[in-house]
Design an enzyme around this catalytic site. Sequence first.
Site, mmCIF file in Angstrom:
data_model
loop_
_atom_site.group_PDB
_atom_site.id
_atom_site.type_symbol
_atom_site.label_atom_id
_atom_site.label_comp_id
_atom_site.label_asym_id
_atom_site.label_seq_id
_atom_site.Cartn_x
_atom_site.Cartn_y
_atom_site.Cartn_z
ATOM 1 N N LYS A 8 0.818 -1.209 0.000
ATOM 2 C CA LYS A 8 0.000 0.000 0.000
ATOM 3 C C LYS A 8 0.851 1.258 0.000
ATOM 4 O O LYS A 8 0.456 2.272 -0.536
ATOM 5 C CB LYS A 8 -0.852 0.002 1.267
ATOM 6 C CG LYS A 8 -2.343 -0.122 0.977
ATOM 7 C CD LYS A 8 -3.129 0.114 2.232
ATOM 8 C CE LYS A 8 -3.225 -1.163 3.039
ATOM 9 N NZ LYS A 8 -4.162 -1.200 4.096
ATOM 10 N N ARG A 9 2.008 1.161 0.627
ATOM 11 C CA ARG A 9 2.812 2.366 0.811
ATOM 12 C C ARG A 9 3.233 2.998 -0.518
ATOM 13 O O ARG A 9 3.428 4.183 -0.604
ATOM 14 C CB ARG A 9 4.035 2.074 1.683
ATOM 15 C CG ARG A 9 3.902 2.689 3.067
ATOM 16 C CD ARG A 9 4.896 2.102 4.030
ATOM 17 N NE ARG A 9 4.554 0.720 4.344
ATOM 18 C CZ ARG A 9 5.406 -0.288 4.309
ATOM 19 N NH1 ARG A 9 6.652 -0.082 3.953
ATOM 20 N NH2 ARG A 9 5.031 -1.505 4.631
#
Length: 482
Positions: free
Chosen positions: A259-260
């Site tokens: 997700k980062r």
Amino acid sequence: MSFKDNNEVRVRFAPSPTGFLHVGGLRTALFNYLFARKNSGKFILRIEDTDRKRYIPGAMENLTSTLKILGLHYDEGPDVGGNYGPYIQSERTELYRKFAKKLVNSGNAYYCFCSAERLKNLREEQRKSKLDPMYDGKCRNLSKDEIEEKLRLNIPFVIRLKFPKEGKTIFYDKIREKVEVENSLVDDQVLIKSDGFPTYHLANVVDDHLMKITHIIRGEEWLSSVPKHFFLYKSFGWEIPKLVHLPLLLNPDRSKLSKRQGDVAVENYLEKGYLPEALINFIALLGWHAPDDREIYSLKELEQAFSLKRINKSNAVFDIEKLNWMNGWYLRKLDINYIAEKAKPFFEKSGIDISDSKKYLMVIQNARVRVSSLSEIIEYSKMFYKDLDFTDEDRELINEENSQKIYSYLIDKLKGQESWSNDDINSLIKKAIGELGIKGKNFYFPVRLALFGKCHGPDLPAIIEILGREETIKRLKILINK
Ligand code: GLU
């Protein structure tokens, strides 16, 4: 009983409903789906929701609807039924307890009464001594009497796998080929937790067997669980399905896709205006390659072309630029009415009235050749619907003598223009350029600015055609200085 009873291929996608469909999950679902279709087999959806701590209400509905939007229809599953249901693990817990008991009786699993605190201290000590956290086997050899006494006293317990301490586990994976693991490195996995719910490992193995799964196709992160599963199959006397562990998905910097570094939720891609066709095509090429290295494949074509042999061994990089390119390709190539339908919610969200359907189709046609997602279509289309805003700099250009001359000329000629076809408007513009003696950007910039709000943009005839006579003349007229 063996899956070879009849030769039907049966594969499953077995997500845990913890929020959204991860792009890695979609890849797993897609490969299972394609393998089933290619082999005229069955694609099954099973919901693995036995970890109550991670349960999120609505996550399953979200998942099933996303799969359907993408065209990955399953033959058996929670909302479609089938002969091997229920397809939601939390509705099968009795079954797992029964099978766990069988393992205890055959000596392949055992009751463990260790308290949470003891286990925490154990892990802490192991961490300090730089050892991998592992159960130390305290309850592995309790006597029958000891066990009965503790059960009578209602001491909470879990059931653990009695994994052999010596030797090796050797298994074959279609992608990784021969895999060998030292048994001493494998933990005595909890199979039934103190709340009576099974862990993933037990439930997964029991269900794959009972649902007659022939091939397990899933992400490589599950490879390390195989020795435990292998032992479970052996203990039950069951045949292990064929194993296919897919290469990892990576960020462009080769870290694990997370997700980062961008979106990993398939729903977010749909919301941003990526087409199901593009997402499917793009995801299919993450870890799989076509026989002819062709890039563009519809779902139907993939169903024909897919084969496990073409799954790559190396990890696949999620390249958003490639997805953008592909989405743009599909936006241009798919049927205009389909794209118009898909774009509707984006217009509605922007409060744009698209009830004039002839104009709307022209707007879509104009925009789709310039953008790479449905949401970007709005950027190229809103000028056709709303009053334009001009900056001071724009006003300077609008008020120039040349511009005013062009505007008046066009108002006059467009009024009498009979045909509104692109070609005829194009001729009218050519004529205007000739008669006024104003060429190139000196002509195009002020007109485009007046009609489209920007000096750069689509071809002028296209703009005029989309706006229609009334709106074009109106936009020019309000800029004429009295
Ligand atoms: N429930 C597991 C997951 O969330 C399934 C893994 C498997 O396919 O065995 O991915």
